[in-house]
Design a protein around this motif. Structure first.
Motif, PDB file in Angstrom:
ATOM      1  N   ILE A  78       0.843  -1.199   0.000  1.00 18.93           N
ATOM      2  CA  ILE A  78       0.000   0.000   0.000  1.00 18.93           C
ATOM      3  C   ILE A  78       0.876   1.246   0.000  1.00 18.93           C
ATOM      4  O   ILE A  78       0.628   2.206  -0.733  1.00 18.93           O
ATOM      5  CB  ILE A  78      -0.938   0.005   1.222  1.00 18.93           C
ATOM      6  CG1 ILE A  78      -1.802  -1.244   1.224  1.00 18.93           C
ATOM      7  CG2 ILE A  78      -1.820   1.254   1.219  1.00 18.93           C
ATOM      8  CD1 ILE A  78      -2.605  -1.426   2.498  1.00 18.93           C
ATOM      9  N   ALA A  79       1.918   1.232   0.838  1.00 19.74           N
ATOM     10  CA  ALA A  79       2.803   2.403   0.950  1.00 19.74           C
ATOM     11  C   ALA A  79       3.489   2.701  -0.376  1.00 19.74           C
ATOM     12  O   ALA A  79       3.598   3.863  -0.791  1.00 19.74           O
ATOM     13  CB  ALA A  79       3.845   2.176   2.041  1.00 19.74           C
ATOM     14  N   ALA A  80       3.952   1.667  -1.057  1.00 17.57           N
ATOM     15  CA  ALA A  80       4.657   1.871  -2.326  1.00 17.57           C
ATOM     16  C   ALA A  80       3.741   2.485  -3.374  1.00 17.57           C
ATOM     17  O   ALA A  80       4.191   3.238  -4.239  1.00 17.57           O
ATOM     18  CB  ALA A  80       5.226   0.544  -2.833  1.00 17.57           C
ATOM     19  N   GLY A  81       2.446   2.188  -3.288  1.00 20.16           N
ATOM     20  CA  GLY A  81       1.505   2.758  -4.236  1.00 20.16           C
ATOM     21  C   GLY A  81       1.076   4.170  -3.888  1.00 20.16           C
ATOM     22  O   GLY A  81       0.837   4.990  -4.777  1.00 20.16           O
ATOM     23  N   LEU A  82       0.983   4.468  -2.587  1.00 17.99           N
ATOM     24  CA  LEU A  82       0.476   5.766  -2.139  1.00 17.99           C
ATOM     25  C   LEU A  82       1.509   6.879  -2.190  1.00 17.99           C
ATOM     26  O   LEU A  82       1.210   8.011  -2.553  1.00 17.99           O
ATOM     27  CB  LEU A  82      -0.016   5.660  -0.688  1.00 17.99           C
ATOM     28  CG  LEU A  82      -1.396   5.094  -0.413  1.00 17.99           C
ATOM     29  CD1 LEU A  82      -1.597   4.979   1.094  1.00 17.99           C
ATOM     30  CD2 LEU A  82      -2.476   5.965  -1.026  1.00 17.99           C
ATOM     31  N   PHE A  83       2.726   6.572  -1.765  1.00 17.33           N
ATOM     32  CA  PHE A  83       3.707   7.612  -1.481  1.00 17.33           C
ATOM     33  C   PHE A  83       4.737   7.776  -2.600  1.00 17.33           C
ATOM     34  O   PHE A  83       5.071   6.830  -3.313  1.00 17.33           O
ATOM     35  CB  PHE A  83       4.441   7.299  -0.169  1.00 17.33           C
ATOM     36  CG  PHE A  83       3.551   7.372   1.045  1.00 17.33           C
ATOM     37  CD1 PHE A  83       3.270   8.595   1.641  1.00 17.33           C
ATOM     38  CD2 PHE A  83       2.989   6.221   1.584  1.00 17.33           C
ATOM     39  CE1 PHE A  83       2.441   8.671   2.750  1.00 17.33           C
ATOM     40  CE2 PHE A  83       2.160   6.290   2.699  1.00 17.33           C
ATOM     41  CZ  PHE A  83       1.887   7.517   3.277  1.00 17.33           C
ATOM     42  N   ASP A  84       5.242   9.008  -2.695  1.00 15.06           N
ATOM     43  CA  ASP A  84       6.345   9.302  -3.608  1.00 15.06           C
ATOM     44  C   ASP A  84       7.691   8.963  -2.956  1.00 15.06           C
ATOM     45  O   ASP A  84       8.642   8.589  -3.640  1.00 15.06           O
ATOM     46  CB  ASP A  84       6.334  10.790  -3.977  1.00 15.06           C
ATOM     47  CG  ASP A  84       5.004  11.230  -4.561  1.00 15.06           C
ATOM     48  OD1 ASP A  84       4.666  10.740  -5.657  1.00 15.06           O
ATOM     49  OD2 ASP A  84       4.300  12.036  -3.922  1.00 15.06           O
ATOM     50  N   TRP A  85       7.752   9.145  -1.642  1.00 17.84           N
ATOM     51  CA  TRP A  85       8.958   8.863  -0.857  1.00 17.84           C
ATOM     52  C   TRP A  85       8.557   8.067   0.385  1.00 17.84           C
ATOM     53  O   TRP A  85       7.481   8.285   0.938  1.00 17.84           O
ATOM     54  CB  TRP A  85       9.623  10.150  -0.369  1.00 17.84           C
ATOM     55  CG  TRP A  85      10.247  11.036  -1.398  1.00 17.84           C
ATOM     56  CD1 TRP A  85       9.618  11.728  -2.398  1.00 17.84           C
ATOM     57  CD2 TRP A  85      11.631  11.380  -1.501  1.00 17.84           C
ATOM     58  NE1 TRP A  85      10.526  12.467  -3.107  1.00 17.84           N
ATOM     59  CE2 TRP A  85      11.773  12.280  -2.581  1.00 17.84           C
ATOM     60  CE3 TRP A  85      12.775  11.019  -0.776  1.00 17.84           C
ATOM     61  CZ2 TRP A  85      12.993  12.815  -2.961  1.00 17.84           C
ATOM     62  CZ3 TRP A  85      14.001  11.547  -1.141  1.00 17.84           C
ATOM     63  CH2 TRP A  85      14.119  12.436  -2.236  1.00 17.84           C
ATOM     64  N   VAL A  86       9.458   7.198   0.837  1.00 19.49           N
ATOM     65  CA  VAL A  86       9.360   6.582   2.163  1.00 19.49           C
ATOM     66  C   VAL A  86      10.611   6.993   2.923  1.00 19.49           C
ATOM     67  O   VAL A  86      11.721   6.608   2.562  1.00 19.49           O
ATOM     68  CB  VAL A  86       9.233   5.050   2.083  1.00 19.49           C
ATOM     69  CG1 VAL A  86       9.291   4.434   3.496  1.00 19.49           C
ATOM     70  CG2 VAL A  86       7.929   4.654   1.396  1.00 19.49           C
ATOM     71  N   ASP A  87      10.424   7.791   3.960  1.00 15.30           N
ATOM     72  CA  ASP A  87      11.549   8.409   4.670  1.00 15.30           C
ATOM     73  C   ASP A  87      11.949   7.645   5.923  1.00 15.30           C
ATOM     74  O   ASP A  87      12.707   8.162   6.755  1.00 15.30           O
ATOM     75  CB  ASP A  87      11.188   9.850   5.078  1.00 15.30           C
ATOM     76  CG  ASP A  87      11.003  10.771   3.882  1.00 15.30           C
ATOM     77  OD1 ASP A  87      11.121  10.289   2.745  1.00 15.30           O
ATOM     78  OD2 ASP A  87      10.726  11.968   4.087  1.00 15.30           O
ATOM     79  N   SER A  88      11.455   6.417   6.078  1.00 20.38           N
ATOM     80  CA  SER A  88      11.656   5.694   7.335  1.00 20.38           C
ATOM     81  C   SER A  88      12.105   4.250   7.123  1.00 20.38           C
ATOM     82  O   SER A  88      11.702   3.350   7.861  1.00 20.38           O
ATOM     83  CB  SER A  88      10.351   5.724   8.149  1.00 20.38           C
ATOM     84  OG  SER A  88       9.251   5.279   7.358  1.00 20.38           O
ATOM     85  N   VAL A  89      12.941   4.014   6.127  1.00 16.61           N
ATOM     86  CA  VAL A  89      13.467   2.670   5.894  1.00 16.61           C
ATOM     87  C   VAL A  89      14.511   2.364   6.971  1.00 16.61           C
ATOM     88  O   VAL A  89      15.512   3.071   7.094  1.00 16.61           O
ATOM     89  CB  VAL A  89      14.084   2.553   4.489  1.00 16.61           C
ATOM     90  CG1 VAL A  89      14.795   1.222   4.322  1.00 16.61           C
ATOM     91  CG2 VAL A  89      13.003   2.716   3.423  1.00 16.61           C
ATOM     92  N   HIS A  90      14.263   1.324   7.751  1.00 18.03           N
ATOM     93  CA  HIS A  90      15.146   1.044   8.883  1.00 18.03           C
ATOM     94  C   HIS A  90      15.673  -0.387   8.909  1.00 18.03           C
ATOM     95  O   HIS A  90      16.328  -0.785   9.870  1.00 18.03           O
ATOM     96  CB  HIS A  90      14.411   1.342  10.201  1.00 18.03           C
ATOM     97  CG  HIS A  90      13.182   0.496  10.393  1.00 18.03           C
ATOM     98  ND1 HIS A  90      11.974   0.825   9.833  1.00 18.03           N
ATOM     99  CD2 HIS A  90      12.983  -0.646  11.066  1.00 18.03           C
ATOM    100  CE1 HIS A  90      11.075  -0.084  10.167  1.00 18.03           C
ATOM    101  NE2 HIS A  90      11.672  -0.997  10.919  1.00 18.03           N
ATOM    102  N   SER A  91      15.386  -1.166   7.863  1.00 21.87           N
ATOM    103  CA  SER A  91      15.869  -2.546   7.838  1.00 21.87           C
ATOM    104  C   SER A  91      15.909  -3.068   6.409  1.00 21.87           C
ATOM    105  O   SER A  91      15.234  -2.529   5.517  1.00 21.87           O
ATOM    106  CB  SER A  91      14.958  -3.448   8.682  1.00 21.87           C
ATOM    107  OG  SER A  91      13.690  -3.581   8.059  1.00 21.87           O
ATOM    108  N   LYS A  92      16.668  -4.135   6.198  1.00 24.03           N
ATOM    109  CA  LYS A  92      16.695  -4.775   4.885  1.00 24.03           C
ATOM    110  C   LYS A  92      15.339  -5.379   4.547  1.00 24.03           C
ATOM    111  O   LYS A  92      14.930  -5.384   3.384  1.00 24.03           O
ATOM    112  CB  LYS A  92      17.785  -5.849   4.860  1.00 24.03           C
ATOM    113  CG  LYS A  92      19.200  -5.293   4.912  1.00 24.03           C
ATOM    114  CD  LYS A  92      20.231  -6.400   4.870  1.00 24.03           C
ATOM    115  CE  LYS A  92      21.648  -5.827   4.894  1.00 24.03           C
ATOM    116  NZ  LYS A  92      22.681  -6.896   4.874  1.00 24.03           N
ATOM    117  N   LYS A  93      14.636  -5.871   5.560  1.00 25.80           N
ATOM    118  CA  LYS A  93      13.314  -6.463   5.326  1.00 25.80           C
ATOM    119  C   LYS A  93      12.347  -5.449   4.741  1.00 25.80           C
ATOM    120  O   LYS A  93      11.629  -5.746   3.777  1.00 25.80           O
ATOM    121  CB  LYS A  93      12.766  -7.010   6.654  1.00 25.80           C
ATOM    122  CG  LYS A  93      11.404  -7.678   6.523  1.00 25.80           C
ATOM    123  CD  LYS A  93      10.926  -8.203   7.871  1.00 25.80           C
ATOM    124  CE  LYS A  93       9.557  -8.862   7.754  1.00 25.80           C
ATOM    125  NZ  LYS A  93       9.072  -9.360   9.068  1.00 25.80           N
TER     126      LYS A  93
END
Length: 229
Positions: free
Chosen positions: A88-103
């Motif tokens: 859902i996030a990948a479809g909604l947002f232009d950026w994800v500013d909170s990547v905190h793990s390889k998973k």
């Protein structure tokens, strides 16, 4: 009572003053409006007053709000993301500013790649070492940046952090200073493989300090929209 437009002007003036104190160009700093719990009408008013970047903390709230906001804007997920909501996030947002793990990086890559999207991301750093905070430890940042930037569908563009809650101004400044040093070292080391140009740090209570210490983006909510009720 001040309007949202009035508040935006005041915050921009304070950003400009802090930038000049540090000998920086104020145009280098992006003001991101944190829209958590705010209505679509409030967010639209901010966009009409010149805000270009909007940050949501929760995927579900964003899903209901984004279609209702009028005007062009860049939407960024700034809250902690669970891997089961990555699609859902990948479809909604232009950026994800909170990547905190390889998973999380893997999950976002899979969903972005399926749609041919390039999702820009920031790696979240736990610069304060607080157990209650998400974010990778400073020693592991370079490994995660290299890993995520090598995945299809993702483009790592920088780092994000949250200062210690309730900390003394001197402690907050020290944390932001360490973040800037980490960011600049990574930017220099990875110059040939990644474009790192965003350092997101500072919120309503400490954004002038963050600007003085090198932030290129500050995340401001209550100073723009008023205290949450």
């Amino acid at each position: 009572m001040h309007s949202i437009a009035d508040n935006i002007r005041r915050v921009r003036d304070e950003i400009e003053a802090a930038a000049k104190t540090a000998g920086r160009d104020p145009s280098e700093i992006t003001l991101l409006a944190v829209t958590k719990t705010r209505t679509a009408e409030q967010v639209t008013a901010a966009v009409r007053a010149g805000i270009t970047d909007l940050g949501e903390n929760r995927v579900q709230e964003a899903a209901g709000k984004i279609p209702l906001v009028s005007g062009p804007a860049v939407w960024r997920l700034i809250g902690t993301l669970q891997s089961n909501k990555a699609g859902i996030a990948a479809g909604l947002f232009d950026w994800v500013d909170s990547v905190h793990s390889k998973k999380i990086a893997d999950a976002l890559s899979v969903h972005a790649s399926r749609t041919g999207k390039i999702l820009r991301v920031l790696v979240q750093v736990n610069i304060s070492g607080e157990e209650s905070k998400s974010g990778v430890e400073p020693e592991a940042v370079e490994e995660l940046v290299r890993y995520a930037d090598g995945l299809p569908g993702l483009e790592v563009r920088g780092l994000m952090t949250i200062g210690s809650l309730g900390a003394a101004p001197s402690e907050t400044r020290s944390e932001f200073r360490r973040m800037r040093a980490l960011f600049e070292r990574l930017r220099d080391d990875l110059r040939e493989s990644a474009l790192l140009d965003v350092l997101s740090m500072g919120m309503s209570g400490d954004y002038p300090v963050a600007v003085e210490e090198g932030a290129t983006m500050v995340r401001v909510g209550s100073a723009l929209f008023g205290e949450r009720v």
